[in-house]
Design a protein around this motif. Structure first.
Motif, mmCIF file in Angstrom:
data_model
loop_
_atom_site.group_PDB
_atom_site.id
_atom_site.type_symbol
_atom_site.label_atom_id
_atom_site.label_comp_id
_atom_site.label_asym_id
_atom_site.label_seq_id
_atom_site.Cartn_x
_atom_site.Cartn_y
_atom_site.Cartn_z
ATOM 1 N N PRO A 1 -4.683 -4.823 -2.881
ATOM 2 C CA PRO A 1 -3.909 -3.674 -3.350
ATOM 3 C C PRO A 1 -3.911 -3.265 -5.154
ATOM 4 O O PRO A 1 -4.322 -4.809 -5.883
ATOM 5 N N LYS B 1 -7.261 1.313 -4.687
ATOM 6 C CA LYS B 1 -7.498 -0.317 -4.233
ATOM 7 C C LYS B 1 -8.451 -1.022 -5.055
ATOM 8 O O LYS B 1 -9.798 -0.660 -5.753
ATOM 9 N N ASP C 1 0.633 -1.035 -0.714
ATOM 10 C CA ASP C 1 0.253 -0.125 -0.104
ATOM 11 C C ASP C 1 1.016 1.250 -0.236
ATOM 12 O O ASP C 1 0.600 2.043 -1.046
#
Length: 412
Positions: free
Chosen positions: A399, A390, A248
């Protein structure tokens, strides 16, 4: 003679099933959000319209409310009520709720998977042997991070596209590998203990911690796999949370060149001061990086987190709502992490340096932050050249699948 069609039988069956499965909400319970589809209830909105649906429910029904999904009632809690769950841990069971999502007892056949007792032991192990000794192991961590970067990215003389994926291999395969590696180490240490006696110097690692447990017996064909699985559960949990946060963070960084430059300059300063050997104290001084990590954690974008079951006969929150025994509850995490009351009017925005000079490190948990968690002159970028959203799977996220591209910094 009356003929009964299969359709009529089906209708009668569905009516009976609906009556049996119809939710019963007791006095003083959080309000049940109305629904129109029998049996299915809110399941469709929960899976395919989660963010908008939850926001509307909170606006209409307040901090605590219940929805009907998959044939059971789920109570959704926001902010203050969640802290009461943590404070009253004896009334709520996290382990059973987690085992519904991941069948640990089927994966880890020797230690029984995740239980209340083992969860307490794992927490102690992580606190004392991992977090408590992180400064002692910084050199090892740094060594293998650099080794991984060398292997996957290298010097970026060409362009390297790094696809980031999650995967899972059978536990039994990894258990056998670890056992074969660990057994001779155990035998070596036991031999040293016998030869040196009181002069034996214990090793500072988790294996030594396991060897000092009263039930440790590496000669027992079931005992060593038991302890190896204890280790694998911690590895499983840490890989999941750490890799997810790192991925992330890379995506959050890749589309924001100006942030990358600031973090790089901060890293250069500390690299010169510590001569390439970073300590835990050095990391704590990298305040821009810490703020960026905390903002990444805050924007993990999972809508729900931390499911629990109510185990007492009933529990009454300070807001007056009561939930019965057996009720499943879950934290409305995105509402807590994006609260305007806690983070200001721009709470929905990604501001990497939001927490600078606020004595609010990424490792500090509070009521509004219930989250679990430079390289070789290279900078990450995205193949698409933009900030990627996302992927949403019901109330949970993963992700983006867009590849990350690493290029030599002189070309950035």
């Amino acid at each position: 003679m009356i003929e009964v069609s299969m359709f009529q039988i089906f209708v009668v069956f569905m009516i009976i099933l609906y009556i049996i499965r119809r939710p019963h909400i007791g006095k003083n319970e959080p309000p049940l959000v109305p629904y129109t589809i029998p049996i299915l209830g809110h399941t469709f909105n929960y899976l395919f319209n989660t963010k908008k649906f939850m926001k509307e429910c909170k606006e209409l029904y307040g901090e605590c409310f219940s929805i009907y999904i998959f044939g059971y009632v789920l109570t959704v809690l926001s902010r203050g009520s969640v802290n009461e769950v943590f404070i009253n841990a004896n009334d709520f069971d996290f382990v059973s709720a987690m085992n519904e999502h991941i069948p640990f007892h089927r994966l880890f056949t020797y230690n029984g998977g995740l239980t209340k007792e083992s969860n307490t032991f794992h927490a102690k192990t992580a606190r004392e042997q991992v977090s408590g000794k992180i400064d002692l192991n910084m050199n090892i961590i740094q060594k293998y991070l650099l080794k991984g970067i060398d292997g996957w990215i290298g010097d970026c003389n060409g362009m390297t596209s790094l696809p980031l994926k999650f995967g899972w291999n059978p536990v039994s395969y990894h258990r056998e590998i670890v056992m074969n590696r660990v057994r001779p180490v155990i035998e070596k240490r036991l031999k040293e203990k016998k030869q040196l006696g009181d002069k034996y110097k214990p090793y500072n690692d988790v294996l030594e911690f396991y060897m000092n447990q009263p039930n440790f017996d590496y000669t027992d064909p079931d005992n060593l796999p038991y302890h190896i699985e204890n280790l694998l559960i911690i590895v499983f949990a840490s890989i999941n949370t750490t890799s997810r946060t790192v991925i992330d963070g890379l995506y959050d960084l890749a589309g924001r060149q100006e942030i990358l430059n600031e973090l790089y300059e901060e890293a250069l300063i500390f690299d010169k001061e510590c001569n390439g050997q970073v300590t835990y104290a050095d990391l704590k001084r990298m305040v821009k990086l810490d703020s960026f990590v905390k903002e990444t954690l805050r924007h993990n974008d999972n809508i729900f987190a931390l499911p629990h079951y109510m185990t007492s006969k009933s529990f009454t929150f300070s807001n007056g709502f009561t939930i019965p025994e057996g009720r499943k509850i879950i934290l409305y995490s995105s509402d807590t992490l994006k609260s305007k009351e806690s983070f200001g009017e721009d709470a929905e925005e990604f501001k990497p340096f939001r927490f600078l000079n606020k004595n609010s490190p990424a490792t500090k948990i509070d009521r509004s932050f219930v989250v679990f968690g430079g390289g070789k002159h290279a900078c990450p970028g995205l193949e698409s050249g933009k900030i990627e959203e996302k992927l949403l799977y019901g109330p949970f996220t993963m992700p983006s699948k867009v590849g990350l591209v690493f290029e030599n910094r002189v070309k950035c």
